[in-house]
Write an enzyme that holds these catalytic residues in place. Structure first.
Site, PDB file in Angstrom:
ATOM      1  N   ASP A   1       0.831  -1.217   0.000  1.00  0.00           N
ATOM      2  CA  ASP A   1       0.000   0.000   0.000  1.00  0.00           C
ATOM      3  C   ASP A   1       0.858   1.257   0.000  1.00  0.00           C
ATOM      4  O   ASP A   1       1.988   1.250   0.503  1.00  0.00           O
ATOM      5  CB  ASP A   1      -0.906  -0.025   1.246  1.00  0.00           C
ATOM      6  CG  ASP A   1      -2.035   0.978   1.135  1.00  0.00           C
ATOM      7  OD1 ASP A   1      -2.329   1.432   0.015  1.00  0.00           O
ATOM      8  OD2 ASP A   1      -2.619   1.325   2.176  1.00  0.00           O
TER       9      ASP A   1
ATOM     10  N   HIS B   1       3.201   3.301  -8.753  1.00  0.00           N
ATOM     11  CA  HIS B   1       3.013   1.885  -9.088  1.00  0.00           C
ATOM     12  C   HIS B   1       4.254   1.346  -9.809  1.00  0.00           C
ATOM     13  O   HIS B   1       4.673   0.221  -9.588  1.00  0.00           O
ATOM     14  CB  HIS B   1       1.774   1.691  -9.961  1.00  0.00           C
ATOM     15  CG  HIS B   1       0.500   2.099  -9.279  1.00  0.00           C
ATOM     16  ND1 HIS B   1       0.184   1.715  -7.994  1.00  0.00           N
ATOM     17  CD2 HIS B   1      -0.551   2.871  -9.687  1.00  0.00           C
ATOM     18  CE1 HIS B   1      -0.997   2.205  -7.655  1.00  0.00           C
ATOM     19  NE2 HIS B   1      -1.460   2.919  -8.664  1.00  0.00           N
TER      20      HIS B   1
ATOM     21  N   LEU C   1      10.610 -20.727  -4.882  1.00  0.00           N
ATOM     22  CA  LEU C   1       9.546 -19.870  -4.323  1.00  0.00           C
ATOM     23  C   LEU C   1       8.289 -19.897  -5.192  1.00  0.00           C
ATOM     24  O   LEU C   1       8.380 -19.841  -6.421  1.00  0.00           O
ATOM     25  CB  LEU C   1      10.077 -18.421  -4.257  1.00  0.00           C
ATOM     26  CG  LEU C   1       9.073 -17.346  -3.843  1.00  0.00           C
ATOM     27  CD1 LEU C   1       8.791 -17.423  -2.349  1.00  0.00           C
ATOM     28  CD2 LEU C   1       9.595 -15.952  -4.196  1.00  0.00           C
TER      29      LEU C   1
HETATM   30  C1  FPP Z   1      -1.517   0.254  -3.457  1.00  0.00           C
HETATM   31  O1  FPP Z   1      -1.121   1.596  -3.509  1.00  0.00           O
HETATM   32  C2  FPP Z   1      -1.069  -0.523  -4.592  1.00  0.00           C
HETATM   33  C3  FPP Z   1      -1.857  -1.066  -5.570  1.00  0.00           C
HETATM   34  C4  FPP Z   1      -3.310  -0.904  -5.647  1.00  0.00           C
HETATM   35  C5  FPP Z   1      -1.332  -1.838  -6.670  1.00  0.00           C
HETATM   36  C6  FPP Z   1      -0.030  -2.520  -6.425  1.00  0.00           C
HETATM   37  C7  FPP Z   1       0.619  -2.678  -7.709  1.00  0.00           C
HETATM   38  C8  FPP Z   1       1.929  -2.685  -7.951  1.00  0.00           C
HETATM   39  C9  FPP Z   1       2.976  -2.649  -6.931  1.00  0.00           C
HETATM   40  C10 FPP Z   1       2.408  -2.696  -9.327  1.00  0.00           C
HETATM   41  C11 FPP Z   1       1.933  -3.825 -10.177  1.00  0.00           C
HETATM   42  C12 FPP Z   1       2.200  -5.133  -9.590  1.00  0.00           C
HETATM   43  C13 FPP Z   1       2.750  -6.178 -10.201  1.00  0.00           C
HETATM   44  C14 FPP Z   1       2.802  -7.457  -9.463  1.00  0.00           C
HETATM   45  C15 FPP Z   1       3.333  -6.121 -11.547  1.00  0.00           C
HETATM   46  P1  FPP Z   1      -2.247   2.675  -3.598  1.00  0.00           P
HETATM   47  O2  FPP Z   1      -2.463   3.018  -5.031  1.00  0.00           O
HETATM   48  O3  FPP Z   1      -3.458   2.189  -2.890  1.00  0.00           O
HETATM   49  O4  FPP Z   1      -1.615   3.883  -2.858  1.00  0.00           O
HETATM   50  P2  FPP Z   1      -2.384   4.935  -1.922  1.00  0.00           P
HETATM   51  O5  FPP Z   1      -2.920   4.167  -0.766  1.00  0.00           O
HETATM   52  O6  FPP Z   1      -1.315   5.881  -1.534  1.00  0.00           O
HETATM   53  O7  FPP Z   1      -3.458   5.557  -2.752  1.00  0.00           O
END
Ligand code: FPP
Length: 267
Positions: A37, A54, A148
């Protein structure tokens, strides 16, 4: 022995020593689950668009996956896209899908070379065709690997998972193949999308939120919780080591009493 490496940089001696210390100092969790997150807030705090967060988050995914493989963690489950995430602005959703496709294209061979098996849980049929194709290819390329297991939770939610399990069990009852009084914990677990893997030992959440956010609701019953204030793009292997160190100090009782107390009671 061939070194495990997903990143371009060679593992430093200092990092190898740190990993050895962790392995020698206690049990390394068999299954780690992570709520990644804070990508959006991380990017915005740097005056950038959320998608940039991201993108850098993918670098954390690579680093944490590599470190888990090197440490001998057996299962790593990443909450990459929740059922609720479909409700984000369409540009962000599209950006995340593109990022998933490009990351898989870049990383699939690398995962394979490192003996990592890729699997997914979630409603895959909601994803666009190019995502499904890229995922299917990476899954089939890596399916026989024995290191893994990297499980991406995609369009996943714990309530969806439990609902699907209930539907399958109800069907057995409807068809007269199962008496309702035979339904138990084990059976419910066996019908979840994670049926083939043990429950997480350690659940990590970044960005300082104290929530489970509809992740592995059933499976987290006795997982140790580790919450850090860091946003996901800043969460790298040294922070993972802190989390594992904290895990190694926990007294896991699974609702029972500590061994020492048990002995005192029986004496
Ligand atoms: C949360 O941050 C993250 C996500 C919703 C997506 C996670 C995705 C990635 C790390 C990249 C893609 C993954 C792979 C496996 C290729 P948020 O957007 O909720 O951040 P915020 O809470 O600050 O709004």
């Amino acid at each position: 022995m061939k070194e495990l490496s997903l990143t371009k940089t060679k593992q430093t001696q200092e990092d190898k020593n740190r990993q050895k210390e962790l392995i020698d100092s206690g049990v390394v969790p068999e299954h780690i689950a992570i709520i990644m997150d804070g990508n959006g807030r991380w990017a915005q705090s740097k005056g950038n668009i959320r998608l940039f967060g991201h993108k850098v988050g993918v670098d954390s995914v690579r680093d944490i996956t590599e470190a888990c493989a090197q440490l001998g963690v057996k299962f790593l489950t990443l909450y990459a896209f929740s059922t609720e995430n479909w409700g984000r602005p369409s540009a962000e959703v599209r950006g995340l899908m593109r990022l998933l496709v490009s990351s898989l294209r870049k990383e699939a061979d690398n995962l394979h070379r490192n003996n990592i098996r890729l699997v997914t849980i979630g409603q895959m049929d909601r994803f666009p065709d190019d995502c499904i194709k890229e995922l299917d290819e990476a899954i089939s390329l890596t399916k026989d690997n024995t290191g893994l297991e990297l499980c991406l939770a995609l369009s996943y939610s714990g309530r969806w998972d439990i609902t699907e399990a209930v539907k399958k069990i109800a069907k057995h009852v409807e068809e007269g193949r199962l008496a309702p009084n035979l339904i138990n914990d084990q059976m419910i677990g066996d019908h979840l999308s994670t049926a083939s893997i043990p429950d997480p030992d350690l659940i990590i959440r970044t960005s300082g939120e104290y929530r489970i956010s509809n992740f592995l609701l059933w499976q987290l019953a006795y997982s140790e919780l580790y919450i850090t204030e860091l946003y996901w793009p800043d969460f790298r292997r040294n922070e993972l080591y802190e989390a594992i160190q904290s895990f190694q100090k926990r007294d896991r009782r699974f609702g029972k009493v500590r061994k020492k107390n048990k002995d005192e009671i029986s004496n």
